[in-house]
Design a protein around this motif. Structure first.
Motif, short mmCIF file in Angstrom:
data_model
loop_
_atom_site.label_atom_id
_atom_site.label_comp_id
_atom_site.label_asym_id
_atom_site.label_seq_id
_atom_site.Cartn_x
_atom_site.Cartn_y
_atom_site.Cartn_z
N GLY A 169 0.82 -1.21 0.00
CA GLY A 169 0.00 0.00 0.00
C GLY A 169 0.85 1.25 0.00
O GLY A 169 1.97 1.26 0.51
N ASP A 170 0.31 2.31 -0.59
CA ASP A 170 1.01 3.60 -0.59
C ASP A 170 -0.01 4.71 -0.35
O ASP A 170 -1.17 4.45 -0.04
CB ASP A 170 1.78 3.80 -1.89
N GLN A 171 0.42 5.96 -0.52
CA GLN A 171 -0.44 7.11 -0.26
C GLN A 171 -1.74 7.08 -1.05
O GLN A 171 -2.75 7.60 -0.61
CB GLN A 171 0.27 8.42 -0.58
N SER A 172 -1.74 6.46 -2.22
CA SER A 172 -2.96 6.44 -3.03
C SER A 172 -4.04 5.56 -2.42
O SER A 172 -5.19 5.64 -2.83
CB SER A 172 -2.64 6.02 -4.47
N PHE A 173 -3.69 4.72 -1.44
CA PHE A 173 -4.70 3.96 -0.69
C PHE A 173 -5.61 4.93 0.05
O PHE A 173 -6.81 4.72 0.17
CB PHE A 173 -4.01 3.00 0.30
N GLY A 174 -5.03 6.02 0.52
CA GLY A 174 -5.81 7.05 1.19
C GLY A 174 -6.29 6.62 2.56
O GLY A 174 -5.71 5.75 3.22
N LEU A 175 -7.39 7.23 2.99
CA LEU A 175 -8.02 6.94 4.27
C LEU A 175 -9.47 6.54 4.00
O LEU A 175 -10.31 7.40 3.73
CB LEU A 175 -7.95 8.16 5.19
N PRO A 176 -9.75 5.24 4.00
CA PRO A 176 -11.11 4.77 3.69
C PRO A 176 -12.15 5.33 4.67
O PRO A 176 -11.89 5.44 5.86
CB PRO A 176 -11.00 3.25 3.83
N PHE A 177 -13.32 5.70 4.11
CA PHE A 177 -14.37 6.23 4.97
C PHE A 177 -15.73 5.60 4.74
O PHE A 177 -16.61 5.66 5.61
CB PHE A 177 -14.46 7.76 4.85
N LEU A 178 -15.96 4.96 3.59
CA LEU A 178 -17.26 4.36 3.30
C LEU A 178 -17.04 3.10 2.49
O LEU A 178 -16.16 3.06 1.64
CB LEU A 178 -18.12 5.35 2.50
N LEU A 179 -17.85 2.07 2.77
CA LEU A 179 -17.71 0.84 2.01
C LEU A 179 -19.06 0.33 1.55
O LEU A 179 -20.10 0.71 2.09
CB LEU A 179 -16.95 -0.23 2.81
N ALA A 180 -19.02 -0.51 0.53
CA ALA A 180 -20.23 -1.14 -0.01
C ALA A 180 -20.07 -2.65 0.15
O ALA A 180 -19.02 -3.20 -0.20
CB ALA A 180 -20.42 -0.79 -1.48
N LYS A 181 -21.13 -3.27 0.68
CA LYS A 181 -21.10 -4.72 0.89
C LYS A 181 -22.23 -5.37 0.12
O LYS A 181 -23.32 -4.82 0.02
CB LYS A 181 -21.32 -5.06 2.37
N ASN A 182 -21.95 -6.55 -0.41
CA ASN A 182 -22.96 -7.41 -0.99
C ASN A 182 -23.03 -8.62 -0.07
O ASN A 182 -22.11 -9.42 -0.06
CB ASN A 182 -22.59 -7.81 -2.41
N LYS A 183 -24.07 -8.70 0.71
CA LYS A 183 -24.19 -9.68 1.80
C LYS A 183 -23.06 -9.39 2.78
O LYS A 183 -23.00 -8.33 3.34
CB LYS A 183 -24.22 -11.10 1.27
N ASP A 184 -22.13 -10.33 2.96
CA ASP A 184 -21.04 -10.11 3.91
C ASP A 184 -19.73 -9.73 3.23
O ASP A 184 -18.71 -9.55 3.89
CB ASP A 184 -20.81 -11.37 4.76
N GLU A 185 -19.74 -9.62 1.91
CA GLU A 185 -18.51 -9.34 1.18
C GLU A 185 -18.40 -7.85 0.83
O GLU A 185 -19.28 -7.27 0.22
CB GLU A 185 -18.48 -10.16 -0.12
N VAL A 186 -17.28 -7.26 1.22
CA VAL A 186 -17.00 -5.88 0.84
C VAL A 186 -16.60 -5.89 -0.63
O VAL A 186 -15.69 -6.61 -1.03
CB VAL A 186 -15.88 -5.26 1.70
N VAL A 187 -17.30 -5.11 -1.45
CA VAL A 187 -17.02 -5.09 -2.89
C VAL A 187 -16.45 -3.76 -3.38
O VAL A 187 -15.94 -3.68 -4.49
CB VAL A 187 -18.28 -5.46 -3.72
N ALA A 188 -16.53 -2.72 -2.54
CA ALA A 188 -16.00 -1.42 -2.93
C ALA A 188 -15.81 -0.55 -1.69
O ALA A 188 -16.44 -0.79 -0.67
CB ALA A 188 -16.95 -0.73 -3.91
N PHE A 189 -14.93 0.44 -1.83
CA PHE A 189 -14.80 1.42 -0.76
C PHE A 189 -14.38 2.77 -1.32
O PHE A 189 -13.80 2.86 -2.39
CB PHE A 189 -13.83 0.93 0.33
N ALA A 190 -14.75 3.81 -0.58
CA ALA A 190 -14.37 5.17 -0.92
C ALA A 190 -13.30 5.60 0.07
O ALA A 190 -13.39 5.31 1.27
CB ALA A 190 -15.58 6.09 -0.83
N SER A 191 -12.29 6.29 -0.43
CA SER A 191 -11.15 6.65 0.39
C SER A 191 -10.75 8.11 0.16
O SER A 191 -10.73 8.57 -0.98
CB SER A 191 -9.98 5.72 0.00
N LEU A 192 -10.47 8.81 1.25
CA LEU A 192 -9.98 10.18 1.15
C LEU A 192 -8.56 10.17 0.62
O LEU A 192 -7.72 9.39 1.09
CB LEU A 192 -9.99 10.85 2.52
N VAL A 193 -8.28 11.03 -0.34
CA VAL A 193 -6.93 11.14 -0.90
C VAL A 193 -6.59 12.61 -1.09
O VAL A 193 -7.46 13.47 -1.07
CB VAL A 193 -6.81 10.40 -2.26
N ILE A 194 -5.32 12.88 -1.28
CA ILE A 194 -4.85 14.22 -1.62
C ILE A 194 -4.60 14.24 -3.13
O ILE A 194 -3.84 13.42 -3.64
CB ILE A 194 -3.54 14.58 -0.88
#
Length: 121
Positions: free
Chosen positions: A37-62
């Motif tokens: 991981g590097d700076q482009s990973f950012g700071l995750p703040f919101l995620l989307a789940k399909n049942k119990d599986e995380v399928v996407a996330f939104a992350s704060l970045v500069i």
């Protein structure tokens, strides 16, 4: 006449917590085709789940202008309309949050650096 029932995926949206970070890191590494991981990973703040599986996330970045924005990482398991819906939710969350990580680029950079140091061995 027969009725055909189509089952649509129901995504649940939730705030990202520290307990989610390893799963989110795996999504990031997979989608970016990187080993660490590097700076482009950012700071995750919101995620989307399909049942119990995380399928996407939104992350704060500069961004390149040294401003706070967000980026979405997804496992390519969402339709375009589902992606648009998640983007809209993330955008609303982003605009309505007034905590330092969402408003102060220096604070966000520090938070991202701390998170990356913690996630990478």
């Amino acid at each position: 006449m027969e009725t055909i029932v189509q089952h649509q995926k129901q995504f649940q949206y939730a705030e990202a917590y520290i307990s989610d970070m390893l799963v989110l890191k795996d999504i990031f590494l997979e989608t970016q085709n990187v080993k660490i991981g590097d700076q482009s990973f950012g700071l995750p703040f919101l995620l989307a789940k399909n049942k119990d599986e995380v399928v996407a996330f939104a992350s704060l970045v500069i961004n390149k202008k040294d401003e706070i924005s967000f980026k979405i990482y997804d496992k390519s398991r969402m339709t375009e309309s589902e992606k648009e819906n998640f983007f809209s939710r993330a955008e609303r969350y982003f605009k309505n949050n007034n905590t330092p990580n969402f408003k102060d680029p220096t604070q966000l950079k520090s938070s991202i650096n701390n998170l990356i140091s913690w996630l990478n061995p």
